[in-house]
Design a protein around this motif. Structure first.
Motif, PDB file in Angstrom:
ATOM      1  N   MET A   1      38.686  17.491  41.050  1.00 24.09           N
ATOM      2  CA  MET A   1      39.578  18.620  40.909  1.00 24.09           C
ATOM      3  C   MET A   1      39.863  19.191  42.297  1.00 24.09           C
ATOM      4  O   MET A   1      38.955  19.339  43.098  1.00 24.09           O
ATOM      5  N   LYS A   2      41.118  19.496  42.554  1.00 27.72           N
ATOM      6  CA  LYS A   2      41.466  20.073  43.839  1.00 27.72           C
ATOM      7  C   LYS A   2      40.796  21.436  43.990  1.00 27.72           C
ATOM      8  O   LYS A   2      40.628  22.163  43.017  1.00 27.72           O
ATOM      9  N   GLN A   3      40.418  21.757  45.224  1.00 29.14           N
ATOM     10  CA  GLN A   3      39.732  23.014  45.476  1.00 29.14           C
ATOM     11  C   GLN A   3      40.556  24.217  45.031  1.00 29.14           C
ATOM     12  O   GLN A   3      40.023  25.156  44.473  1.00 29.14           O
ATOM     13  N   SER A   4      41.871  24.201  45.288  1.00 26.96           N
ATOM     14  CA  SER A   4      42.675  25.363  44.920  1.00 26.96           C
ATOM     15  C   SER A   4      42.691  25.549  43.402  1.00 26.96           C
ATOM     16  O   SER A   4      42.639  26.674  42.917  1.00 26.96           O
ATOM     17  N   LYS A   5      42.760  24.451  42.639  1.00 32.83           N
ATOM     18  CA  LYS A   5      42.727  24.543  41.177  1.00 32.83           C
ATOM     19  C   LYS A   5      41.360  25.024  40.708  1.00 32.83           C
ATOM     20  O   LYS A   5      41.258  25.855  39.806  1.00 32.83           O
ATOM     21  N   LYS A   6      40.314  24.531  41.355  1.00 36.07           N
ATOM     22  CA  LYS A   6      38.956  24.981  41.017  1.00 36.07           C
ATOM     23  C   LYS A   6      38.818  26.473  41.267  1.00 36.07           C
ATOM     24  O   LYS A   6      38.289  27.211  40.428  1.00 36.07           O
ATOM     25  N   LEU A   7      39.319  26.933  42.394  1.00 32.47           N
ATOM     26  CA  LEU A   7      39.237  28.356  42.725  1.00 32.47           C
ATOM     27  C   LEU A   7      40.046  29.191  41.737  1.00 32.47           C
ATOM     28  O   LEU A   7      39.602  30.256  41.310  1.00 32.47           O
ATOM     29  N   GLN A   8      41.205  28.698  41.344  1.00 31.63           N
ATOM     30  CA  GLN A   8      42.016  29.398  40.343  1.00 31.63           C
ATOM     31  C   GLN A   8      41.255  29.511  39.027  1.00 31.63           C
ATOM     32  O   GLN A   8      41.250  30.580  38.393  1.00 31.63           O
ATOM     33  N   ASN A   9      40.614  28.434  38.620  1.00 27.09           N
ATOM     34  CA  ASN A   9      39.836  28.438  37.376  1.00 27.09           C
ATOM     35  C   ASN A   9      38.662  29.406  37.455  1.00 27.09           C
ATOM     36  O   ASN A   9      38.364  30.112  36.489  1.00 27.09           O
ATOM     37  N   LEU A  10      38.010  29.451  38.597  1.00 28.99           N
ATOM     38  CA  LEU A  10      36.887  30.384  38.775  1.00 28.99           C
ATOM     39  C   LEU A  10      37.366  31.833  38.713  1.00 28.99           C
ATOM     40  O   LEU A  10      36.718  32.679  38.080  1.00 28.99           O
ATOM     41  N   HIS A  11      38.485  32.119  39.333  1.00 33.33           N
ATOM     42  CA  HIS A  11      39.035  33.481  39.284  1.00 33.33           C
ATOM     43  C   HIS A  11      39.442  33.861  37.858  1.00 33.33           C
ATOM     44  O   HIS A  11      39.246  35.000  37.439  1.00 33.33           O
ATOM     45  N   TYR A  12      39.998  32.901  37.131  1.00 34.82           N
ATOM     46  CA  TYR A  12      40.366  33.143  35.737  1.00 34.82           C
ATOM     47  C   TYR A  12      39.118  33.460  34.908  1.00 34.82           C
ATOM     48  O   TYR A  12      39.098  34.427  34.141  1.00 34.82           O
ATOM     49  N   ALA A  13      38.081  32.644  35.066  1.00 34.85           N
ATOM     50  CA  ALA A  13      36.829  32.875  34.332  1.00 34.85           C
ATOM     51  C   ALA A  13      36.243  34.233  34.690  1.00 34.85           C
ATOM     52  O   ALA A  13      35.754  34.966  33.815  1.00 34.85           O
ATOM     53  N   GLN A  14      36.302  34.598  35.963  1.00 38.99           N
ATOM     54  CA  GLN A  14      35.778  35.894  36.413  1.00 38.99           C
ATOM     55  C   GLN A  14      36.523  37.042  35.723  1.00 38.99           C
ATOM     56  O   GLN A  14      35.904  37.999  35.244  1.00 38.99           O
ATOM     57  N   ALA A  15      37.842  36.943  35.665  1.00 42.65           N
ATOM     58  CA  ALA A  15      38.645  37.995  35.027  1.00 42.65           C
ATOM     59  C   ALA A  15      38.329  38.108  33.534  1.00 42.65           C
ATOM     60  O   ALA A  15      38.195  39.218  33.003  1.00 42.65           O
ATOM     61  N   MET A  16      38.197  36.961  32.864  1.00 39.21           N
ATOM     62  CA  MET A  16      37.889  36.972  31.435  1.00 39.21           C
ATOM     63  C   MET A  16      36.504  37.560  31.174  1.00 39.21           C
ATOM     64  O   MET A  16      36.313  38.352  30.251  1.00 39.21           O
ATOM     65  N   LEU A  17      35.549  37.168  31.992  1.00 40.00           N
ATOM     66  CA  LEU A  17      34.186  37.697  31.835  1.00 40.00           C
ATOM     67  C   LEU A  17      34.148  39.199  32.075  1.00 40.00           C
ATOM     68  O   LEU A  17      33.413  39.917  31.385  1.00 40.00           O
ATOM     69  N   ARG A  18      34.940  39.684  33.024  1.00 47.16           N
ATOM     70  CA  ARG A  18      35.006  41.125  33.282  1.00 47.16           C
ATOM     71  C   ARG A  18      35.485  41.852  32.029  1.00 47.16           C
ATOM     72  O   ARG A  18      34.909  42.873  31.624  1.00 47.16           O
ATOM     73  N   GLN A  19      36.527  41.318  31.386  1.00 47.32           N
ATOM     74  CA  GLN A  19      37.057  41.944  30.171  1.00 47.32           C
ATOM     75  C   GLN A  19      36.047  41.894  29.028  1.00 47.32           C
ATOM     76  O   GLN A  19      35.853  42.881  28.315  1.00 47.32           O
ATOM     77  N   ILE A  20      35.405  40.761  28.858  1.00 50.36           N
ATOM     78  CA  ILE A  20      34.411  40.620  27.796  1.00 50.36           C
ATOM     79  C   ILE A  20      33.248  41.580  28.034  1.00 50.36           C
ATOM     80  O   ILE A  20      32.762  42.226  27.098  1.00 50.36           O
ATOM     81  N   ARG A  21      32.813  41.678  29.287  1.00 47.26           N
ATOM     82  CA  ARG A  21      31.714  42.594  29.617  1.00 47.26           C
ATOM     83  C   ARG A  21      32.081  44.027  29.264  1.00 47.26           C
ATOM     84  O   ARG A  21      31.282  44.759  28.671  1.00 47.26           O
ATOM     85  N   GLN A  22      33.293  44.445  29.620  1.00 45.80           N
ATOM     86  CA  GLN A  22      33.727  45.813  29.339  1.00 45.80           C
ATOM     87  C   GLN A  22      33.786  46.076  27.838  1.00 45.80           C
ATOM     88  O   GLN A  22      33.371  47.149  27.373  1.00 45.80           O
ATOM     89  N   THR A  23      34.271  45.099  27.076  1.00 47.68           N
ATOM     90  CA  THR A  23      34.351  45.247  25.620  1.00 47.68           C
ATOM     91  C   THR A  23      32.950  45.333  25.009  1.00 47.68           C
ATOM     92  O   THR A  23      32.685  46.206  24.168  1.00 47.68           O
ATOM     93  N   ALA A  24      32.069  44.453  25.423  1.00 48.13           N
ATOM     94  CA  ALA A  24      30.703  44.465  24.897  1.00 48.13           C
ATOM     95  C   ALA A  24      29.992  45.765  25.245  1.00 48.13           C
ATOM     96  O   ALA A  24      29.290  46.342  24.404  1.00 48.13           O
TER      97      ALA A  24
END
Length: 62
Positions: A1-24
């Protein structure tokens, strides 16, 4: 996987986890909040490691 795509995926996961954490947390789910926080910290560490490998550390030491 290209580094830029990997970084995009990590940022996406981070944003989703932030939302889930706030909801929980708002629902009073203490254990779930803790577990999601640990996952959030892990993805944050991986983002920093990816940046460090590229030589583009967004938070350089003073």
């Amino acid at each position: 996987m290209k580094q830029s795509k990997k970084l995009q995926n990590l940022h996406y996961a981070q944003a989703m986890l932030r939302q889930i954490r706030q909801t929980a947390q708002a629902d009073g789910e203490n254990l779930l909040t803790y577990l999601v926080e640990m996952a959030y910290l892990e993805v944050s560490d991986r983002i920093r490691a990816t940046w460090a490998l590229k030589g583009n550390n967004p938070n350089p030491d003073p």
